[in-house]
Every structure is written in structure tokens, then in C-alpha cells.
Design a protein around this motif. Structure first.
Motif, PDB file in Angstrom:
ATOM      1  N   ASP A  14      -7.543   7.122   4.934  1.00 47.18           N
ATOM      2  CA  ASP A  14      -7.002   7.107   6.288  1.00 47.18           C
ATOM      3  C   ASP A  14      -7.660   8.219   7.109  1.00 47.18           C
ATOM      4  OD1 ASP A  14      -5.531   6.371   8.456  1.00 47.18           O
ATOM      5  OD2 ASP A  14      -3.676   7.329   7.801  1.00 47.18           O
TER       6      ASP A  14
ATOM      7  N   VAL B 122       2.536  -0.868   4.439  1.00 47.99           N
ATOM      8  CA  VAL B 122       2.260   0.500   4.011  1.00 47.99           C
ATOM      9  C   VAL B 122       3.572   1.270   3.911  1.00 47.99           C
ATOM     10  CG1 VAL B 122       0.962   2.597   4.500  1.00 47.99           C
ATOM     11  CG2 VAL B 122       0.057   0.378   5.238  1.00 47.99           C
TER      12      VAL B 122
ATOM     13  N   ALA C  30     -14.079   4.974  -1.340  1.00 51.29           N
ATOM     14  CA  ALA C  30     -13.099   4.215  -0.550  1.00 51.29           C
ATOM     15  C   ALA C  30     -13.545   2.771  -0.349  1.00 51.29           C
ATOM     16  CB  ALA C  30     -12.892   4.882   0.806  1.00 51.29           C
TER      17      ALA C  30
ATOM     18  N   SER D  47     -10.311   3.890   8.003  1.00 52.32           N
ATOM     19  CA  SER D  47      -9.702   3.685   9.319  1.00 52.32           C
ATOM     20  C   SER D  47     -10.385   4.480  10.418  1.00 52.32           C
ATOM     21  CB  SER D  47      -8.211   4.059   9.287  1.00 52.32           C
ATOM     22  OG  SER D  47      -8.041   5.452   9.099  1.00 52.32           O
TER      23      SER D  47
ATOM     24  N   ALA E 192       1.171   5.126   0.824  1.00 46.11           N
ATOM     25  CA  ALA E 192       0.513   6.161   1.616  1.00 46.11           C
ATOM     26  C   ALA E 192       0.821   7.520   0.992  1.00 46.11           C
ATOM     27  CB  ALA E 192       0.993   6.115   3.056  1.00 46.11           C
TER      28      ALA E 192
ATOM     29  N   MET F  71      -7.774   3.269   0.009  1.00 50.75           N
ATOM     30  CA  MET F  71      -7.898   3.334   1.463  1.00 50.75           C
ATOM     31  C   MET F  71      -7.971   4.790   1.879  1.00 50.75           C
ATOM     32  SD  MET F  71      -6.201   3.836   4.572  1.00 50.75           S
ATOM     33  CE  MET F  71      -6.367   3.207   6.233  1.00 50.75           C
TER      34      MET F  71
ATOM     35  N   GLU G  55      -3.532   4.736  -0.733  1.00 50.97           N
ATOM     36  CA  GLU G  55      -4.073   5.387   0.456  1.00 50.97           C
ATOM     37  C   GLU G  55      -4.140   6.897   0.296  1.00 50.97           C
ATOM     38  OE1 GLU G  55      -2.394   6.614   4.813  1.00 50.97           O
ATOM     39  OE2 GLU G  55      -1.921   4.582   4.131  1.00 50.97           O
TER      40      GLU G  55
ATOM     41  N   GLN H  80       0.852  -1.190   0.000  1.00 50.91           N
ATOM     42  CA  GLN H  80       0.000   0.000   0.000  1.00 50.91           C
ATOM     43  C   GLN H  80       0.881   1.231   0.000  1.00 50.91           C
ATOM     44  OE1 GLN H  80      -3.337   0.010   2.754  1.00 50.91           O
ATOM     45  NE2 GLN H  80      -2.787   2.057   3.475  1.00 50.91           N
TER      46      GLN H  80
ATOM     47  N   GLY I 210      -3.894   9.673   2.313  1.00 56.30           N
ATOM     48  CA  GLY I 210      -3.399   9.908   3.658  1.00 56.30           C
ATOM     49  C   GLY I 210      -4.186  10.980   4.382  1.00 56.30           C
TER      50      GLY I 210
END
Length: 217
Positions: free
Chosen positions: A61, A192, A80, A84, A6, A59, A32, A4, A34
């Protein structure tokens, strides 16, 4: 094992460009958005990354601490796949977050950043019936500097949690070409990588090299 990237950047156009290049080259499995990028650009950056990388998971975050259902819904509706919530959040928030994520077809990740005893917190959450798709073990930069914790500590903790609780684990924090071989051969699910890819002069080459060192390719 998946790689992954970031995108902890603050310039949306740069982030989308890097993501597009990485995805076109098949260099990453998960992209991701971020936390700094979402704060700088808004939740719609997730949609932009999904357009740039339609064939990989995105993803978000979020690091949600409150209003779990609302934040989960915002991110998943934007495109997404993985989102998280903080392990330090209240059980009620985590419950709302997980339930809404699952209702909308998303995968919740509980990020254990700033949780002093992640294993104890996981046991507590599971006892309350709160089971995420992923546990994120995140060695923050400030913690690395102040407490002297190492990436090796993080790897050991991740393997123990996966083996003891049967949960998929993702690790983040200071992972680069030197650290990647230490992760190779473990049963860690997601690795990550941020700066080692995004700040490289050739992000695609850097990502491919890390994949090779991890034993993914």
C-alpha cells in the motif's frame, strides 16, 4: 470475493508473525503491507511478507503521489503483486505507475482515498487511457469521523463503480464482523480488513469468521 488483511502495524516482527499464521491457516487471500508498516520498516518488509506467505498475493500500500515508475519498481522488485497509487495524483504519475507495474508483471490499484467524487475521477482516468487492475475505495478514519460517511455508503459506491465501469473494486475502512454480512452477495472483488483481524486476540479465528460472514467459505 477475496479477503485481504491490512497490516497497518509498525513492528515488523509482529506483522510477519501475524501474516505467517494467517497464511498457514488459509485464512486470507491477500496480505497487505500497510503504509505505516512500509514507512516503519522500509520496502523490504514486502520481501519478508512474501517469504512468510509464498502462496498468497502481497499488496504494497504505497499510496504513491509522485515518481510513479520508481515506486512501482521498488515494490514489485521486493515481491509485491499488487501496488497502490493515489487517485489524487497527477495523470502523468498514474500513467508511469501503471505502465511500470504492468511491465514488471504487477497489478496496479488506484486508491480513491481523499477523492471527493471517485466515479467522476474514474471516468476521467479511463478517458485518458488509464485503466488499473483495481480501484480501491477507502473510507479513511478521519473522514468517517468528520463527514459521517458510513461503510454502507462505501459498499453502494463500490457496486455502482464495478457495474458502471467494469473495474475490479476493493473496499477498506472499518470493516468488521458486523459489516461483513452486508457485503455478502455483492460483486465486490476484494474486502480489506485491518484492526478487526490484527487487533483480535485470535487473528486466525477472526479472519475465518469474517470469511464465513462474507460468504467466501
Amino acid at each position: 470475493m477475496k479477503l485481504q488483511v491490512a497490516l497497518d502495524l509498525t513492528e515488523p516482527s509482529v506483522a510477519v508473525d501475524i501474516a505467517r499464521r494467517l497464511c498457514s491457516a488459509g485464512a486470507v487471500d491477500i496480505v497487505e503491507a500497510g503504509t505505516p508498516l512500509i514507512k516503519a520498516a522500509g520496502i523490504f518488509i514486502v520481501s519478508a511478507l512474501k517469504v512468510a506467505c509464498p502462496n498468497v498475493e502481497i499488496m504494497a500500500d504505497l499510496k504513491t503521489m509522485d515518481v510513479g515508475a520508481l515506486e512501482a519498481r521498488l515494490a514489485i522488485n521486493a515481491g509485491a503483486n499488487i501496488i497502490s497509487v493515489l487517485g489524487a495524483a497527477a495523470n502523468e504519475t498514474i500513467s508511469e505507475f501503471i505502465n511500470e507495474a504492468r511491465r514488471l508483471g504487477g497489478k496496479p490499484l488506484i486508491d480513491m482515498i481523499s477523492v471527493k467524487d471517485p466515479a467522476a475521477r474514474i471516468k476521467e482516468l479511463l478517458s485518458a487511457g488509464l485503466r488499473p487492475d483495481y480501484v480501491g475505495l477507502h473510507l479513511g478514519i478521519d473522514v468517517q469521523r468528520s463527514r459521517g460517511l458510513t461503510v454502507e455508503d462505501l459498499i453502494s459506491e463500490a457496486v455502482n463503480i464495478k457495474n458502471n465501469y467494469g473495474l475490479a473494486v476493493a473496499i477498506a475502512g472499518g470493516i468488521n464482523e458486523e459489516v461483513a454480512p452486508k457485503i455478502r452477495g455483492t460483486n465486490i472483488d476484494v474486502v480489506v480488513v485491518g484492526r478487526a483481524i490484527t487487533q483480535s486476540t485470535d487473528p486466525v479465528a477472526a479472519a475465518k469468521n469474517i470469511r464465513r460472514l462474507l460468504g467466501i467459505d
